[in-house]
Design an enzyme around this catalytic site. Structure first.
Site, PDB file in Angstrom:
ATOM      1  N   SER A 222       0.838  -1.192   0.000  1.00  0.00           N
ATOM      2  CA  SER A 222       0.000   0.000   0.000  1.00  0.00           C
ATOM      3  C   SER A 222       0.879   1.250   0.000  1.00  0.00           C
ATOM      4  O   SER A 222       1.929   1.258   0.660  1.00  0.00           O
ATOM      5  CB  SER A 222      -0.901   0.033   1.243  1.00  0.00           C
ATOM      6  N   TYR A 235      -1.548   0.680  10.252  1.00  0.00           N
ATOM      7  CA  TYR A 235      -1.597  -0.084   8.995  1.00  0.00           C
ATOM      8  C   TYR A 235      -0.378   0.241   8.137  1.00  0.00           C
ATOM      9  O   TYR A 235       0.309  -0.657   7.647  1.00  0.00           O
ATOM     10  CB  TYR A 235      -2.889   0.276   8.266  1.00  0.00           C
TER      11      TYR A 235
HETATM   12  N1  LIG Z   1      -8.798  -1.855  -0.728  1.00  0.00           N
HETATM   13  C1  LIG Z   1      -7.862  -0.948  -0.872  1.00  0.00           C
HETATM   14  O1  LIG Z   1      -8.141   0.238  -1.070  1.00  0.00           O
HETATM   15  C2  LIG Z   1      -6.437  -1.339  -0.805  1.00  0.00           C
HETATM   16  C3  LIG Z   1      -6.041  -2.598  -0.345  1.00  0.00           C
HETATM   17  N2  LIG Z   1      -4.696  -2.886  -0.277  1.00  0.00           N
HETATM   18  C4  LIG Z   1      -4.252  -4.225   0.149  1.00  0.00           C
HETATM   19  O2  LIG Z   1      -4.861  -5.191  -0.702  1.00  0.00           O
HETATM   20  C5  LIG Z   1      -4.873  -6.450  -0.047  1.00  0.00           C
HETATM   21  C6  LIG Z   1      -6.232  -7.080  -0.200  1.00  0.00           C
HETATM   22  O3  LIG Z   1      -7.147  -6.300   0.565  1.00  0.00           O
HETATM   23  P1  LIG Z   1      -8.592  -5.917  -0.002  1.00  0.00           P
HETATM   24  O4  LIG Z   1      -8.947  -6.860  -1.087  1.00  0.00           O
HETATM   25  O5  LIG Z   1      -8.630  -4.472  -0.247  1.00  0.00           O
HETATM   26  O6  LIG Z   1      -9.483  -6.115   1.294  1.00  0.00           O
HETATM   27  P2  LIG Z   1     -10.373  -7.351   1.745  1.00  0.00           P
HETATM   28  O7  LIG Z   1     -10.601  -7.141   3.188  1.00  0.00           O
HETATM   29  O8  LIG Z   1     -11.515  -7.514   0.817  1.00  0.00           O
HETATM   30  O9  LIG Z   1      -9.409  -8.622   1.525  1.00  0.00           O
HETATM   31  C7  LIG Z   1      -8.469  -8.991   2.478  1.00  0.00           C
HETATM   32  C8  LIG Z   1      -8.447 -10.500   2.454  1.00  0.00           C
HETATM   33  O10 LIG Z   1      -7.499 -10.946   3.402  1.00  0.00           O
HETATM   34  C9  LIG Z   1      -8.100 -11.965   4.180  1.00  0.00           C
HETATM   35  N3  LIG Z   1      -7.465 -12.026   5.493  1.00  0.00           N
HETATM   36  C10 LIG Z   1      -7.548 -11.106   6.490  1.00  0.00           C
HETATM   37  N4  LIG Z   1      -6.846 -11.534   7.552  1.00  0.00           N
HETATM   38  C11 LIG Z   1      -6.313 -12.755   7.219  1.00  0.00           C
HETATM   39  C12 LIG Z   1      -5.503 -13.702   7.878  1.00  0.00           C
HETATM   40  N5  LIG Z   1      -5.104 -13.524   9.146  1.00  0.00           N
HETATM   41  N6  LIG Z   1      -5.158 -14.823   7.224  1.00  0.00           N
HETATM   42  C13 LIG Z   1      -5.559 -15.043   5.952  1.00  0.00           C
HETATM   43  N7  LIG Z   1      -6.340 -14.182   5.242  1.00  0.00           N
HETATM   44  C14 LIG Z   1      -6.703 -13.055   5.900  1.00  0.00           C
HETATM   45  C15 LIG Z   1      -9.560 -11.614   4.251  1.00  0.00           C
HETATM   46  O11 LIG Z   1     -10.332 -12.756   4.532  1.00  0.00           O
HETATM   47  C16 LIG Z   1      -9.790 -11.107   2.838  1.00  0.00           C
HETATM   48  O12 LIG Z   1     -10.068 -12.179   1.992  1.00  0.00           O
HETATM   49  C17 LIG Z   1      -4.494  -6.174   1.414  1.00  0.00           C
HETATM   50  O13 LIG Z   1      -3.152  -6.547   1.630  1.00  0.00           O
HETATM   51  C18 LIG Z   1      -4.634  -4.650   1.536  1.00  0.00           C
HETATM   52  O14 LIG Z   1      -3.778  -4.129   2.521  1.00  0.00           O
HETATM   53  C19 LIG Z   1      -3.726  -1.971  -0.632  1.00  0.00           C
HETATM   54  C20 LIG Z   1      -4.091  -0.728  -1.065  1.00  0.00           C
HETATM   55  C21 LIG Z   1      -5.463  -0.324  -1.226  1.00  0.00           C
HETATM   56  C1  LIG Z   2      -6.536   0.830   4.490  1.00  0.00           C
HETATM   57  C2  LIG Z   2      -7.241   0.627   3.154  1.00  0.00           C
HETATM   58  C3  LIG Z   2      -6.258   0.183   2.090  1.00  0.00           C
HETATM   59  C4  LIG Z   2      -5.368   1.303   1.642  1.00  0.00           C
HETATM   60  O1  LIG Z   2      -4.191   1.070   1.528  1.00  0.00           O
HETATM   61  C5  LIG Z   2      -6.047   2.625   1.288  1.00  0.00           C
HETATM   62  C6  LIG Z   2      -6.984   3.069   2.442  1.00  0.00           C
HETATM   63  C7  LIG Z   2      -7.764   4.328   2.008  1.00  0.00           C
HETATM   64  C8  LIG Z   2      -6.777   5.454   1.679  1.00  0.00           C
HETATM   65  C9  LIG Z   2      -5.847   5.006   0.596  1.00  0.00           C
HETATM   66  C10 LIG Z   2      -5.724   5.775  -0.541  1.00  0.00           C
HETATM   67  C11 LIG Z   2      -4.746   5.483  -1.551  1.00  0.00           C
HETATM   68  O2  LIG Z   2      -4.672   6.147  -2.593  1.00  0.00           O
HETATM   69  C12 LIG Z   2      -3.771   4.358  -1.304  1.00  0.00           C
HETATM   70  C13 LIG Z   2      -4.405   3.264  -0.474  1.00  0.00           C
HETATM   71  C14 LIG Z   2      -5.057   3.748   0.844  1.00  0.00           C
HETATM   72  C15 LIG Z   2      -3.966   4.047   1.877  1.00  0.00           C
HETATM   73  C16 LIG Z   2      -7.952   1.888   2.663  1.00  0.00           C
HETATM   74  C17 LIG Z   2      -9.092   2.057   3.672  1.00  0.00           C
HETATM   75  C18 LIG Z   2      -9.490   0.613   4.002  1.00  0.00           C
HETATM   76  C19 LIG Z   2      -8.463  -0.291   3.267  1.00  0.00           C
HETATM   77  C20 LIG Z   2      -8.249  -1.594   4.011  1.00  0.00           C
HETATM   78  O3  LIG Z   2      -8.772  -1.812   5.062  1.00  0.00           O
HETATM   79  C21 LIG Z   2      -7.363  -2.622   3.361  1.00  0.00           C
HETATM   80  O4  LIG Z   2      -7.339  -3.810   4.107  1.00  0.00           O
END
Ligand SMILES: NC(=O)C1=CN([C@@H]2O[C@H](COP(=O)(O)OP(=O)(O)OC[C@H]3O[C@@H](n4cnc5c(N)ncnc54)[C@H](O)[C@@H]3O)[C@@H](O)[C@H]2O)C=CC1
Ligand SMILES: C[C@]12CC(=O)[C@H]3[C@@H](CCC4=CC(=O)CC[C@@]43C)[C@@H]1CC[C@@H]2C(=O)CO
Length: 407
Positions: A222, A235
């Site tokens: 991120s 985070y």
């Molecule tokens: N949604 C966003 O705006 C952004 C997300 N990310 C990153 O993208 C990745 C995917 O997140 P998203 O799809 O956005 O959110 P999400 O919450 O939909 O997906 C996260 C996934 O990780 C799984 N998870 C959580 N804790 C776990 C554990 N202890 N063991 C195994 N699986 C676990 C959840 O079940 C879920 O399937 C994360 O690493 C997040 O930090 C990065 C930048 C932006």
């Molecule tokens: C924390 C989380 C995932 C991110 O990394 C984004 C944050 C909202 C603000 C952001 C803006 C950007 O342009 C880069 C990514 C980020 C820092 C998101 C809010 C919830 C998302 C989360 O929970 C992922 O597990």
């Protein structure tokens, strides 16, 4: 005009095209909102000016730019590697990017090992119901070593003599959000436990397979791990640790032929961020856990505003996850995968500002982009007898009514 002067102007014209297009490509690729015509004109005028001022320096600059332009415009062989015989292990496929990527890779013909927290959850059921027999669902909490080890055994048993082509480190959480001082230690530990230690555990466990196959590690990090997003210290710190680990691994695994890429998405509406109940619960937990002193100094209204701003932001985030899914596919199949990928609207601009503008501007951009707070901590309000942050005085540098300046 004698031959010398003529050749000078021809040369200058040619070089300004080269350098102009290099600068234009650089500016427009970084600053997606900058009209390419403006970039082109700016770059060409700059070059013309330079040409009339100091020819030798221009020559050196032009040759350098020509080399850069040739290198940067060569994206490597146009083809992608074949999907056949490639197996990919993806963490966190219950929802979000992991879920969407597992579906896409299965549809493309990959053998997918999709891990989920809950085998009976909606996400797992959807994958089971829509994907082919090639997809294997595994229950893995990446913070539990035993479950990670078990996943390795299952994967190896299913792969047989076939190698594992890639590990996609996708699982991640943002336990809660709030000013660094207000964030609970459990927020910091919870993010670190999953995003850093959990990802490290999976990576270390699967590395022997990836070294054997000279495969790939693709990690979803991120921008908050590299830039100070307000209220995301816990985070962001976990992602910063993850980034350093992954970048170190990249060097160390080069001799083994393992390629390592990091994907930096902008904000997307995924499982975690659109789960208002979750954030409501986290907000209540924070209010109950804060010390009376801190709660008195900041005030409940300050904490409440943060939650509301965060939820509004999350609701407005991008719904179309395809930019991230496509980037993961590119990192899997490109003959020369990039070290870093930016995925989603605005993230290139975010990094352009962070990389080329003064820190104060970059920090201010982040504060205004992500959480535009109006309420200031109660203790400061008492000191200054103010309620909302008076933005007009914020823009007035010779402010004389003592409104606390937001840094
Ligand atoms: N949604 C966003 O705006 C952004 C997300 N990310 C990153 O993208 C990745 C995917 O997140 P998203 O799809 O956005 O959110 P999400 O919450 O939909 O997906 C996260 C996934 O990780 C799984 N998870 C959580 N804790 C776990 C554990 N202890 N063991 C195994 N699986 C676990 C959840 O079940 C879920 O399937 C994360 O690493 C997040 O930090 C990065 C930048 C932006
Ligand atoms: C924390 C989380 C995932 C991110 O990394 C984004 C944050 C909202 C603000 C952001 C803006 C950007 O342009 C880069 C990514 C980020 C820092 C998101 C809010 C919830 C998302 C989360 O929970 C992922 O597990």
């Amino acid at each position: 005009m004698d031959d010398c002067a003529l050749s000078f102007w021809i040369y200058t014209g040619v070089m300004s095209v080269f350098v102009g297009s290099t600068l234009k490509k650089f500016l427009t690729s970084h600053v997606s909102s900058m009209p390419s015509l403006v970039a082109w004109l700016g770059a060409t005028l700059l070059v013309e000016r330079l040409c009339t001022l100091c020819m030798p320096a221009v020559l050196a600059l032009a040759v350098l730019c020509a080399i850069c332009w040739l290198y940067s415009s060569w994206d490597g062989p146009p083809y992608t590697l074949p999907v056949e015989e490639k197996a990919v292990f993806i963490t966190g496929c219950d929802t979000g990017f992991g879920h969407a990527t597992a579906k896409q890779l299965d549809a493309m013909g990959f053998e997918v090992f999709a891990t989920v927290l809950d085998l009976e959850g909606e996400g797992a059921k959807q994958l089971r119901g829509t994907c082919s027999q090639r997809l294997t669902l595994l229950q893995v909490d990446i913070t539990q070593t035993q479950q990670v080890q078990q996943a390795l055994l299952c994967t190896k048993a299913k792969l047989g003599m076939k190698g594992l082509w890639a590990l996609v480190n996708n699982a991640g959480v943002c336990v809660n959000f709030g000013d660094a001082e207000l964030s609970l230690m459990s927020n910091y530990r919870g993010c670190m436990e999953v995003n850093f230690f959990g990802t490290l555990s999976v990576t270390k466990t699967f590395l022997p397979l990836l070294r054997q196959s000279k495969g790939r590690i693709i990690t979803i990090s991120s921008p908050s791990g590299e830039q100070p997003f307000p209220c995301l210290a816990s985070y962001g710190a976990s992602k910063a640790a993850l980034n350093l680990l992954i970048n170190t691994l990249r060097h160390e695994l080069e001799p083994w032929g393992v390629k390592v890429s990091t994907i930096l998405p902008s904000a997307f509406k995924t499982g975690q961020s659109s789960n208002t109940e979750y954030w409501e619960k986290q907000h209540q937990l924070l209010l109950q856990s804060l010390s009376p002193g801190l709660l008195e100094e900041y005030g409940e209204e300050y904490v409440l505003e943060t939650k509301e701003l965060f939820q509004n932001y999350a609701q407005a985030a991008n719904e179309d996850l395809s930019p991230v899914v496509k980037t993961i596919v590119e990192a899997l199949l490109s003959p020369r995968p990039r070290v870093r990928y930016y995925a989603g609207p605005g993230v290139g601009l975010l990094y352009f500002i962070h990389s080329y503008l003064p820190l104060t501007l970059s920090d201010r951009f982040l504060q205004r982009l992500f959480l535009k707070k109006k309420v200031i901590p109660r203790a400061l309000r008492k000191e200054n007898g103010l309620g909302l942050l008076n933005h007009s005085s914020n823009n007035n540098n010779n402010n004389n009514n003592n409104t606390p300046q937001r840094e």
